[in-house]
Scaffold this motif. Sequence first.
Motif, PDB file in Angstrom:
ATOM      1  N   GLU A   1       0.830  -1.204   0.000  1.00 24.59           N
ATOM      2  CA  GLU A   1       0.000   0.000   0.000  1.00 24.59           C
ATOM      3  C   GLU A   1       0.866   1.256   0.000  1.00 24.59           C
ATOM      4  O   GLU A   1       0.561   2.229  -0.677  1.00 24.59           O
ATOM      5  N   GLY A   2       1.955   1.225   0.741  1.00 28.74           N
ATOM      6  CA  GLY A   2       2.888   2.352   0.757  1.00 28.74           C
ATOM      7  C   GLY A   2       3.523   2.580  -0.604  1.00 28.74           C
ATOM      8  O   GLY A   2       3.708   3.723  -1.032  1.00 28.74           O
ATOM      9  N   ALA A   3       3.850   1.486  -1.296  1.00 28.71           N
ATOM     10  CA  ALA A   3       4.418   1.599  -2.643  1.00 28.71           C
ATOM     11  C   ALA A   3       3.385   2.198  -3.602  1.00 28.71           C
ATOM     12  O   ALA A   3       3.722   3.064  -4.419  1.00 28.71           O
ATOM     13  N   ARG A   4       2.129   1.755  -3.490  1.00 29.75           N
ATOM     14  CA  ARG A   4       1.056   2.311  -4.332  1.00 29.75           C
ATOM     15  C   ARG A   4       0.880   3.801  -4.052  1.00 29.75           C
ATOM     16  O   ARG A   4       0.797   4.612  -4.977  1.00 29.75           O
ATOM     17  N   ASP A   5       0.827   4.164  -2.764  1.00 31.62           N
ATOM     18  CA  ASP A   5       0.663   5.568  -2.394  1.00 31.62           C
ATOM     19  C   ASP A   5       1.831   6.419  -2.894  1.00 31.62           C
ATOM     20  O   ASP A   5       1.636   7.550  -3.339  1.00 31.62           O
ATOM     21  N   GLY A   6       3.032   5.864  -2.813  1.00 30.10           N
ATOM     22  CA  GLY A   6       4.215   6.582  -3.312  1.00 30.10           C
ATOM     23  C   GLY A   6       4.118   6.843  -4.805  1.00 30.10           C
ATOM     24  O   GLY A   6       4.421   7.944  -5.276  1.00 30.10           O
ATOM     25  N   LEU A   7       3.680   5.832  -5.550  1.00 28.15           N
ATOM     26  CA  LEU A   7       3.526   5.991  -6.997  1.00 28.15           C
ATOM     27  C   LEU A   7       2.432   7.018  -7.311  1.00 28.15           C
ATOM     28  O   LEU A   7       2.617   7.879  -8.171  1.00 28.15           O
ATOM     29  N   ILE A   8       1.325   6.942  -6.594  1.00 30.80           N
ATOM     30  CA  ILE A   8       0.232   7.902  -6.801  1.00 30.80           C
ATOM     31  C   ILE A   8       0.730   9.325  -6.557  1.00 30.80           C
ATOM     32  O   ILE A   8       0.467  10.231  -7.350  1.00 30.80           O
ATOM     33  N   HIS A   9       1.469   9.518  -5.480  1.00 30.24           N
ATOM     34  CA  HIS A   9       1.997  10.844  -5.152  1.00 30.24           C
ATOM     35  C   HIS A   9       2.932  11.355  -6.250  1.00 30.24           C
ATOM     36  O   HIS A   9       2.815  12.510  -6.696  1.00 30.24           O
ATOM     37  N   MET A  10       3.848  10.503  -6.705  1.00 32.41           N
ATOM     38  CA  MET A  10       4.803  10.919  -7.737  1.00 32.41           C
ATOM     39  C   MET A  10       4.091  11.264  -9.042  1.00 32.41           C
ATOM     40  O   MET A  10       4.422  12.258  -9.699  1.00 32.41           O
ATOM     41  N   LEU A  11       3.101  10.449  -9.417  1.00 32.62           N
ATOM     42  CA  LEU A  11       2.392  10.698 -10.671  1.00 32.62           C
ATOM     43  C   LEU A  11       1.480  11.922 -10.573  1.00 32.62           C
ATOM     44  O   LEU A  11       1.293  12.634 -11.561  1.00 32.62           O
ATOM     45  N   ALA A  12       0.918  12.181  -9.398  1.00 28.21           N
ATOM     46  CA  ALA A  12       0.097  13.384  -9.214  1.00 28.21           C
ATOM     47  C   ALA A  12       0.960  14.636  -9.378  1.00 28.21           C
ATOM     48  O   ALA A  12       0.549  15.599 -10.040  1.00 28.21           O
ATOM     49  N   GLU A  13       2.152  14.618  -8.814  1.00 26.06           N
ATOM     50  CA  GLU A  13       3.092  15.735  -8.988  1.00 26.06           C
ATOM     51  C   GLU A  13       3.451  15.905 -10.454  1.00 26.06           C
ATOM     52  O   GLU A  13       3.460  17.006 -10.986  1.00 26.06           O
ATOM     53  N   PHE A  14       3.765  14.771 -11.099  1.00 26.96           N
ATOM     54  CA  PHE A  14       4.145  14.785 -12.513  1.00 26.96           C
ATOM     55  C   PHE A  14       3.019  15.361 -13.362  1.00 26.96           C
ATOM     56  O   PHE A  14       3.244  16.194 -14.235  1.00 26.96           O
ATOM     57  N   GLN A  15       1.789  14.928 -13.099  1.00 25.28           N
ATOM     58  CA  GLN A  15       0.638  15.400 -13.866  1.00 25.28           C
ATOM     59  C   GLN A  15       0.468  16.910 -13.713  1.00 25.28           C
ATOM     60  O   GLN A  15       0.261  17.621 -14.689  1.00 25.28           O
TER      61      GLN A  15
END
Length: 170
Positions: free
Chosen positions: A28-42
């Motif tokens: 779940e932490g890995a998923r949240d980390g990816l979501i955070h990085m992609l939200a910033e990228f977007q």
Amino acid sequence: MEQILIVDGYNIIGAWPELSKLKDTDLEGARDGLIHMLAEFQSFSGMKVYLVFDAYMVPGLGKKYVQNKLAVLYTKEKETADERIERLVTNLMGRRKEIFVATSDMIEQHVIFGKGALRMPAKELLVKIKQNRKEVRERIVPETTTKRNPFNGKLSDEMKAQFERMRRGE
């Protein structure tokens, strides 16, 4: 031209060293980390990002969430992330749209390429995200933080002298 990025969530997590290490103890932490990085990228890149997670073994109809303005999709029961990505590419394809799919799955890359989307290997996406972060930091840190006195070049000599007299109590 509108640019769209579709990300194969678990494939990217497995391909990026930092998230891959984390998923072994905290998926779940890995998923949240990816979501955070992609939200910033977007938000910085201007690309519309869809993040697809495979829920193949999980019963249900599939879900779509918006988290930090990022579209996060979970597949339906008995649907793979690859199938969902292919369907998404087909639905989003249109004039003045450029669709990228981020995955390191070579078979999936060939399939989506055949549908007209462009491939983006996991490592290339990671490089783009790191470049974006660097650009954001450079834009956020104002020039004045590097100067000792930001008003120095903006004040007239008369005004500087007046402030100096005030500082000395004259």
